[in-house]
Design a protein around this motif. Structure first.
Motif, PDB file in Angstrom:
ATOM      1  N   ALA A   1      18.326  63.740  30.680  1.00 43.01           N
ATOM      2  CA  ALA A   1      16.890  63.942  30.924  1.00 43.01           C
ATOM      3  C   ALA A   1      16.245  64.645  29.721  1.00 43.01           C
ATOM      4  O   ALA A   1      15.938  65.827  29.788  1.00 43.01           O
ATOM      5  CB  ALA A   1      16.688  64.756  32.197  1.00 43.01           C
TER       6      ALA A   1
ATOM      7  N   PRO B   1       9.301  68.141  26.362  1.00 40.58           N
ATOM      8  CA  PRO B   1       8.214  67.382  27.001  1.00 40.58           C
ATOM      9  C   PRO B   1       7.646  66.315  26.062  1.00 40.58           C
ATOM     10  O   PRO B   1       7.470  66.568  24.877  1.00 40.58           O
ATOM     11  CB  PRO B   1       7.177  68.467  27.298  1.00 40.58           C
TER      12      PRO B   1
ATOM     13  N   ARG C   1      23.193  67.051  29.034  1.00 39.91           N
ATOM     14  CA  ARG C   1      21.875  67.344  29.637  1.00 39.91           C
ATOM     15  C   ARG C   1      20.765  66.594  28.905  1.00 39.91           C
ATOM     16  O   ARG C   1      19.858  66.046  29.527  1.00 39.91           O
ATOM     17  CB  ARG C   1      21.580  68.855  29.495  1.00 39.91           C
TER      18      ARG C   1
ATOM     19  N   ASP D   1      13.338  64.519  28.509  1.00 39.09           N
ATOM     20  CA  ASP D   1      11.961  65.019  28.679  1.00 39.09           C
ATOM     21  C   ASP D   1      11.930  66.365  29.410  1.00 39.09           C
ATOM     22  O   ASP D   1      10.929  67.076  29.351  1.00 39.09           O
ATOM     23  CB  ASP D   1      11.108  63.992  29.415  1.00 39.09           C
ATOM     24  N   GLN D   2      13.045  66.705  30.086  1.00 36.43           N
ATOM     25  CA  GLN D   2      13.066  68.029  30.729  1.00 36.43           C
ATOM     26  C   GLN D   2      13.347  69.127  29.711  1.00 36.43           C
ATOM     27  O   GLN D   2      13.103  70.298  29.968  1.00 36.43           O
ATOM     28  CB  GLN D   2      14.131  68.064  31.833  1.00 36.43           C
TER      29      GLN D   2
END
Ligand code: CUA
Length: 355
Positions: free
Chosen positions: A323, A329, A319, A325-326
């Protein structure tokens, strides 16, 4: 004659439900407050000499403040009694002088002297500059920690990230730096915090007294993911730490159960290099020598990924690579969602196998 001005008229009418609610919330408050007194990130459950000094000062303040509070409340109750005798002007002046001037001056001067007396224990550089101490350089980055173990001449022996290993019963000199904005290095269980400021080096001496695993945090708001910038601290016997520092990392190779020793590098490493991960990350013993992001040598030994954000499991790592930045942030790492699932899985498997 009974006076009900203070006891009867103003008392709010409380239903049994309201009483239960307030009892429940008091119990919840108490359990939350008490549960924060222990654990891997509590200044009140000290595992270091500096944290012990902080905890002692805290309890002296709490007990002293509690005794004074009880005294003031007692005086207030006494003053609110109707039957008390009237005090003359001279007596009232004495109460104001002793209660309002002399007492606070003595108490505050006493507490200040005690805190100043404790200070060398909290900030041991009062006693010396730290020559001959083990040195660990920690750099705050948005949003992770670069950790470098130095020898006495200042040469880097080993680099790691988001994990500090320190000896028990031996003072360590932390050299704190920052590469972008101000961060603050804090291991509540071991000692007080200190800012890491770009362009300068702050020094902090700490000594762990109990072996164990603790949690450190960033204690200065440094951006969107400030709260997702933690690290683990392993306090261990000095001999164990020296062995860890001296040991060469085992190269990750493709699993070959039952067969002869595998010779091919893991397929995950080839993907890691092909997709450019090595531009930012370093892994000892491979071509990956990037210095922008966290060093991933022995990544499999780390209990968390993303600087204390998620437990180090295969699913979480996939994961994170897909992504980041998910999960964090404004993280600097680009997303690799364009990679096929099997490639993501191979990279994650390779990284988690690095011991
Ligand atoms: Cu780094 Cu807050």
């Amino acid at each position: 004659m009974h006076d009900d001005r203070l006891t009867g008229v103003c008392r709010p009418i409380r239903s049994p439900v309201t009483r239960w609610k307030s009892r429940l919330s008091a119990a919840a408050f108490l359990s939350v407050s008490l549960s924060s007194c222990s654990g891997v990130q509590s200044a009140l459950d000290p595992a270091g000499s500096e944290a012990s000094a902080v905890a002692t000062l805290f309890w002296v303040m709490v007990v002293g403040g509690g005794v004074i509070w009880l005294g003031v409340i007692g005086l207030m109750i006494y003053a609110s009694r109707k039957s008390r005798s009237l005090m003359g002007e001279a007596g009232a002046s004495k109460v104001i002088f002793f209660g309002g001037v002399a007492f606070p001056v003595v108490v505050l001067a006493g507490l200040l002297s005690y805190a100043v007396w404790l200070m060398p224990a909290m900030r041991p550089w009062f006693g010396g500059e730290g020559e001959g101490l083990r040195r660990i350089e920690v750099t705050g980055e948005q949003f992770w920690w670069r950790v470098r173990y130095l020898d006495t001449s200042g040469k880097v022996i080993r680099e790691s990230a988001n994990e500090v290993r320190m000896p028990v019963g031996e003072r360590v000199l932390f050299r704190l730096k920052a590469s972008d904005v101000i961060h603050s290095f804090w291991i509540p269980s071991i000692g007080g915090k200190m800012d890491a400021i770009p362009g300068r080096i702050n020094e902090l001496q700490l000594m762990a007294t109990k072996p164990g695993s603790y949690r450190g945090v960033c204690a200065e708001f440094c951006g969107t993911s400030h709260a997702l910038m933690a690290f683990t601290v392993q306090a261990m016997p000095a001999s164990e730490l020296d062995a860890w520092l001296a040991a060469a990392p085992a190269p990750a190779v493709s699993p070959n159960p039952g067969g002869p020793a595998p010779a091919d590098p893991a397929p995950g490493l080839a993907l890691f290099l092909r997709h450019g991960c090595a531009a930012c990350h370093a892994i000892d013993g491979t071509e990956a020598e990037g210095r922008i992001g966290p060093d991933l040598t022995r990544f499999g030994q780390r209990p968390t990924i993303g600087a204390g954000t998620l437990p180090n499991t295969h699913e979480n790592l996939v994961r994170f690579i897909r992504a980041p930045d998910q999960i964090k942030p404004n993280v600097r790492m680009p997303a690799y969602g364009m990679l096929p699932e099997d490639e993501l899985a191979a990279i994650a498997e390779y990284l988690r196998g690095l011991e």
